[in-house]
Scaffold this motif. Structure first.
Motif, mmCIF file in Angstrom:
data_model
loop_
_atom_site.group_PDB
_atom_site.id
_atom_site.type_symbol
_atom_site.label_atom_id
_atom_site.label_comp_id
_atom_site.label_asym_id
_atom_site.label_seq_id
_atom_site.Cartn_x
_atom_site.Cartn_y
_atom_site.Cartn_z
ATOM 1 N N ILE A 48 0.850 -1.192 0.000
ATOM 2 C CA ILE A 48 0.000 0.000 0.000
ATOM 3 C C ILE A 48 0.887 1.244 0.000
ATOM 4 O O ILE A 48 1.959 1.251 0.611
ATOM 5 C CB ILE A 48 -0.951 -0.019 1.231
ATOM 6 C CG1 ILE A 48 -2.094 0.984 1.063
ATOM 7 C CG2 ILE A 48 -0.222 0.239 2.526
ATOM 8 C CD1 ILE A 48 -3.192 0.854 2.129
ATOM 9 N N GLY A 51 -2.901 4.568 -0.236
ATOM 10 C CA GLY A 51 -4.238 3.971 -0.334
ATOM 11 C C GLY A 51 -5.226 4.863 -1.072
ATOM 12 O O GLY A 51 -6.432 4.823 -0.808
ATOM 13 N N SER A 52 -4.741 5.628 -2.055
ATOM 14 C CA SER A 52 -5.630 6.592 -2.729
ATOM 15 C C SER A 52 -6.216 6.044 -4.027
ATOM 16 O O SER A 52 -6.877 6.782 -4.752
ATOM 17 C CB SER A 52 -4.896 7.911 -2.982
ATOM 18 O OG SER A 52 -3.800 7.718 -3.847
ATOM 19 N N LEU A 54 -7.496 2.649 -3.780
ATOM 20 C CA LEU A 54 -7.961 1.355 -3.285
ATOM 21 C C LEU A 54 -9.331 1.463 -2.622
ATOM 22 O O LEU A 54 -9.645 2.472 -1.988
ATOM 23 C CB LEU A 54 -6.981 0.818 -2.223
ATOM 24 C CG LEU A 54 -5.509 0.648 -2.634
ATOM 25 C CD1 LEU A 54 -4.706 0.135 -1.444
ATOM 26 C CD2 LEU A 54 -5.392 -0.311 -3.801
ATOM 27 N N VAL A 122 3.303 2.301 -10.775
ATOM 28 C CA VAL A 122 2.411 1.155 -11.015
ATOM 29 C C VAL A 122 1.225 1.631 -11.854
ATOM 30 O O VAL A 122 0.834 1.020 -12.848
ATOM 31 C CB VAL A 122 1.868 0.581 -9.678
ATOM 32 C CG1 VAL A 122 0.798 -0.477 -9.924
ATOM 33 C CG2 VAL A 122 2.990 0.005 -8.829
ATOM 34 N N GLN A 123 0.663 2.767 -11.428
ATOM 35 C CA GLN A 123 -0.594 3.251 -11.991
ATOM 36 C C GLN A 123 -0.420 3.987 -13.315
ATOM 37 O O GLN A 123 -1.382 4.204 -14.018
ATOM 38 C CB GLN A 123 -1.237 4.252 -11.006
ATOM 39 C CG GLN A 123 -1.539 3.708 -9.635
ATOM 40 C CD GLN A 123 -2.665 2.730 -9.690
ATOM 41 O OE1 GLN A 123 -2.498 1.564 -9.373
ATOM 42 N NE2 GLN A 123 -3.820 3.164 -10.134
ATOM 43 N N VAL A 175 8.017 -5.796 -6.176
ATOM 44 C CA VAL A 175 7.608 -4.590 -5.462
ATOM 45 C C VAL A 175 8.577 -3.486 -5.886
ATOM 46 O O VAL A 175 9.789 -3.711 -6.002
ATOM 47 C CB VAL A 175 7.567 -4.802 -3.924
ATOM 48 C CG1 VAL A 175 8.905 -5.218 -3.356
ATOM 49 C CG2 VAL A 175 7.088 -3.546 -3.231
ATOM 50 N N ALA A 232 -11.425 8.038 -3.828
ATOM 51 C CA ALA A 232 -10.199 7.521 -4.442
ATOM 52 C C ALA A 232 -10.017 8.189 -5.808
ATOM 53 O O ALA A 232 -9.541 7.577 -6.748
ATOM 54 C CB ALA A 232 -10.238 6.011 -4.562
ATOM 55 N N GLU A 329 -11.386 2.317 -12.248
ATOM 56 C CA GLU A 329 -9.971 2.650 -12.064
ATOM 57 C C GLU A 329 -9.530 2.226 -10.662
ATOM 58 O O GLU A 329 -8.389 1.832 -10.440
ATOM 59 C CB GLU A 329 -9.777 4.167 -12.258
ATOM 60 C CG GLU A 329 -8.337 4.594 -12.259
ATOM 61 C CD GLU A 329 -8.146 6.049 -12.686
ATOM 62 O OE1 GLU A 329 -8.890 6.549 -13.552
ATOM 63 O OE2 GLU A 329 -7.251 6.696 -12.119
ATOM 64 N N GLU A 331 -9.027 0.030 -7.413
ATOM 65 C CA GLU A 331 -8.777 -1.416 -7.229
ATOM 66 C C GLU A 331 -9.495 -1.904 -5.970
ATOM 67 O O GLU A 331 -9.364 -1.301 -4.906
ATOM 68 C CB GLU A 331 -7.257 -1.608 -7.095
ATOM 69 C CG GLU A 331 -6.841 -3.044 -6.941
ATOM 70 C CD GLU A 331 -5.312 -3.154 -6.788
ATOM 71 O OE1 GLU A 331 -4.573 -2.222 -7.157
ATOM 72 O OE2 GLU A 331 -4.890 -4.193 -6.255
HETATM 73 C C1 LIG Z 1 -8.636 13.113 -4.750
HETATM 74 C C2 LIG Z 1 -7.890 12.180 -5.662
HETATM 75 C C3 LIG Z 1 -7.500 12.625 -6.900
HETATM 76 C C4 LIG Z 1 -6.790 11.757 -7.767
HETATM 77 N N1 LIG Z 1 -6.406 12.240 -8.987
HETATM 78 C C5 LIG Z 1 -5.723 11.437 -9.836
HETATM 79 C C6 LIG Z 1 -5.300 11.919 -11.111
HETATM 80 O O1 LIG Z 1 -5.500 13.077 -11.470
HETATM 81 N N2 LIG Z 1 -4.644 11.055 -11.927
HETATM 82 C C7 LIG Z 1 -4.372 9.768 -11.557
HETATM 83 O O2 LIG Z 1 -3.754 9.040 -12.352
HETATM 84 N N3 LIG Z 1 -4.757 9.288 -10.358
HETATM 85 C C8 LIG Z 1 -5.426 10.088 -9.495
HETATM 86 N N4 LIG Z 1 -5.836 9.599 -8.275
HETATM 87 C C9 LIG Z 1 -5.611 8.180 -7.936
HETATM 88 C C10 LIG Z 1 -4.352 7.925 -7.081
HETATM 89 O O3 LIG Z 1 -3.910 9.100 -6.466
HETATM 90 C C11 LIG Z 1 -3.215 7.306 -7.892
HETATM 91 O O4 LIG Z 1 -3.629 6.082 -8.459
HETATM 92 C C12 LIG Z 1 -1.955 7.076 -7.051
HETATM 93 O O5 LIG Z 1 -0.868 6.690 -7.860
HETATM 94 C C13 LIG Z 1 -2.141 6.015 -5.965
HETATM 95 O O6 LIG Z 1 -1.007 6.088 -5.105
HETATM 96 P P1 LIG Z 1 -1.032 5.429 -3.681
HETATM 97 O O7 LIG Z 1 0.320 5.620 -3.100
HETATM 98 O O8 LIG Z 1 -2.151 5.943 -2.885
HETATM 99 O O9 LIG Z 1 -1.249 3.913 -4.070
HETATM 100 P P2 LIG Z 1 -2.237 2.823 -3.443
HETATM 101 O O10 LIG Z 1 -3.652 3.244 -3.717
HETATM 102 O O11 LIG Z 1 -1.876 2.555 -2.042
HETATM 103 O O12 LIG Z 1 -1.873 1.560 -4.337
HETATM 104 C C14 LIG Z 1 -2.198 1.520 -5.717
HETATM 105 C C15 LIG Z 1 -1.664 0.200 -6.314
HETATM 106 O O13 LIG Z 1 -0.238 0.231 -6.334
HETATM 107 C C16 LIG Z 1 0.270 -0.902 -5.612
HETATM 108 N N5 LIG Z 1 1.505 -0.446 -4.975
HETATM 109 C C17 LIG Z 1 1.664 0.569 -4.101
HETATM 110 N N6 LIG Z 1 2.949 0.745 -3.814
HETATM 111 C C18 LIG Z 1 3.628 -0.199 -4.510
HETATM 112 C C19 LIG Z 1 5.007 -0.540 -4.627
HETATM 113 N N7 LIG Z 1 5.952 0.122 -3.968
HETATM 114 N N8 LIG Z 1 5.350 -1.576 -5.424
HETATM 115 C C20 LIG Z 1 4.406 -2.283 -6.102
HETATM 116 N N9 LIG Z 1 3.088 -1.998 -6.035
HETATM 117 C C21 LIG Z 1 2.711 -0.974 -5.238
HETATM 118 C C22 LIG Z 1 -0.818 -1.283 -4.645
HETATM 119 O O14 LIG Z 1 -0.705 -2.640 -4.244
HETATM 120 C C23 LIG Z 1 -2.029 -1.043 -5.504
HETATM 121 O O15 LIG Z 1 -2.205 -2.113 -6.407
HETATM 122 C C24 LIG Z 1 -6.520 10.436 -7.375
HETATM 123 C C25 LIG Z 1 -6.928 9.985 -6.107
HETATM 124 C C26 LIG Z 1 -7.595 10.853 -5.253
HETATM 125 C C27 LIG Z 1 -8.014 10.372 -3.897
#
Ligand SMILES: Cc1cc2nc3c(=O)[nH]c(=O)nc-3n(C[C@H](O)[C@H](O)[C@H](O)COP(=O)(O)OP(=O)(O)OC[C@H]3O[C@@H](n4cnc5c(N)ncnc54)[C@H](O)[C@@H]3O)c2cc1C
Length: 333
Positions: A48, A51-52, A54, A122-123, A175, A232, A329, A331
């Motif tokens: 994680i 968690g933005s 998920l 990843v994303q 990872v 999210a 989008e 997960e």
């Molecule tokens: C208000 C808001 C606005 C947003 N706007 C955008 C936007 O404009 N564009 C956009 O693309 N997204 C957007 N997002 C979505 C989100 O911010 C992205 O997807 C972001 O990259 C998720 O990062 P996270 O650290 O929270 O990952 P998480 O949600 O914690 O994890 C996402 C995935 O990555 C995996 N993961 C996490 N870390 C690792 C690692 N080190 N190695 C391997 N796998 C890993 C997790 O297992 C999971 O599958 C938004 C979200 C919110 C809440």
């Protein structure tokens, strides 16, 4: 290293649901991560970031692993660009803030997107005409079966729209521990998307910091603040449809926005959802965000079931009216 048992995940994901993990662990180095992987070898694992992206559909009966490796440093520099290595646990927006302060171009359109560096790779996060892959040189990973380091170049990451090798075949196998970004000393500006151009009207050759501030201002108008409303971000991807369906829909809805892509017509999911009357609509304790109908928010004490039901109702109504199957989008865990 921190290890907690039966730990609430409420503060560790942006939907803010009150779910629990059997174990929660935070690691500050690859050595600590390897130790955790050995120690909890028999447990299901969830990596994680913030968690933005998920939605926990219930408690997680395993170990949730969070990177607290947060350093960034320049590895190499030419007259025109700098190669930066950032560790997986650094917040992407903190990195972009630092780069903008150093007058380095490339990532500023991605300002204010929540989440860590590792998850961004990843994303393949994207916004305002830029995807993070545009600046990714390579991705450093730990192979979860051999515990060896493997570096993927950008091509090997197989990036697509919010997609990568790490979301498919690489999931559960690697990872991400660090990402190398190539950023530019000379202006590379992407200002044609949305109202970015008009926000910067009157500024010739805006600096990365000026672009960053414009992006932040636009995002604050449209999107919920993560510390005020659980969400999210975009719940659904923008669908890409084939020409025959596009032609039928275009004849019926001449105002339907669309973008031509290599494999069809991309239709903004927000438009489809709004046409179905979902803007600001509530179901249980979940609501479609008024300013951006792609976003589902937790009204305060929503359950996963409230969010799942609303998402399903939206998907069904878009399918019924437009014959388009929305893909999420977010997960589900
Ligand atoms: C208000 C808001 C606005 C947003 N706007 C955008 C936007 O404009 N564009 C956009 O693309 N997204 C957007 N997002 C979505 C989100 O911010 C992205 O997807 C972001 O990259 C998720 O990062 P996270 O650290 O929270 O990952 P998480 O949600 O914690 O994890 C996402 C995935 O990555 C995996 N993961 C996490 N870390 C690792 C690692 N080190 N190695 C391997 N796998 C890993 C997790 O297992 C999971 O599958 C938004 C979200 C919110 C809440």
């Amino acid at each position: 290293m921190t290890i907690l048992e039966n730990h609430s995940l409420k503060a560790h994901h942006t939907f803010g649901l009150d779910v629990r993990a059997r174990y929660w662990a935070q690691y500050a180095g690859v050595d600590e991560l390897v130790e955790l992987l050995h120690r909890f070898a028999d447990q299901p694992k969830c990596f994680i970031g913030e968690g933005s992206n998920l939605l926990f559909t219930g408690d997680f009966d395993g170990i949730v692993l969070h990177s607290a490796m947060c350093r960034a440093a320049a590895l190499n520099e030419t007259d025109t660009e700098v190669l930066i290595e950032a560790q997986s646990g650094l917040k992407m927006d903190e990195l972009i803030e630092q780069l903008a302060a150093m007058q380095l171009y490339g990532l500023e359109n991605l300002s204010y997107i929540p989440g860590q560096v590792g998850a961004a790779a990843v994303q393949n996060i994207g916004a305002y005409g830029v995807e993070v892959k545009d600046c990714i040189d390579s991705v450093k990973t730990l192979d979860l079966s051999t515990f060896e380091t493997r570096i993927f170049n950008c091509e090997e990451c197989q990036y697509g729209y919010r997609d990568s090798f790490f979301k498919r075949e690489g999931k559960g196998r690697y990872v991400i521990t660090a990402v190398r970004f190539r950023v530019s000393k000379t202006p590379i500006l992407h200002l044609d998307y949305g109202n970015l151009h008009s926000c910067l009207a009157g500024i010739d050759n805006p600096s990365p910091e000026q672009v960053r501030q414009a992006v932040i201002a636009i995002r604050k108008q449209k999107l919920p603040e993560v510390d005020e409303y659980g969400s999210a971000g975009s719940f659904f991807k923008n669908p890409v449809i084939a020409a025959p369906l596009y032609d039928t829909l275009h004849a019926q809805y001449p105002d339907m926005p669309s973008f031509v892509t290599s494999n069809g017509y991309k239709i903004p999911a927000a438009w489809l959802i709004e046409q179905c009357g979902w803007k600001d609509k509530q179901s249980g304790r979940a609501t479609v965000w008024q300013q951006q109908p792609l976003v589902i928010v937790n009204n305060g004490n929503a359950t996963a079931e409230d969010i799942l039901q609303l998402a399903q109702q939206i998907t069904d109504s878009v399918n019924e009216r437009f014959h388009i199957q929305l893909e999420r989008e977010v997960e589900y865990i």
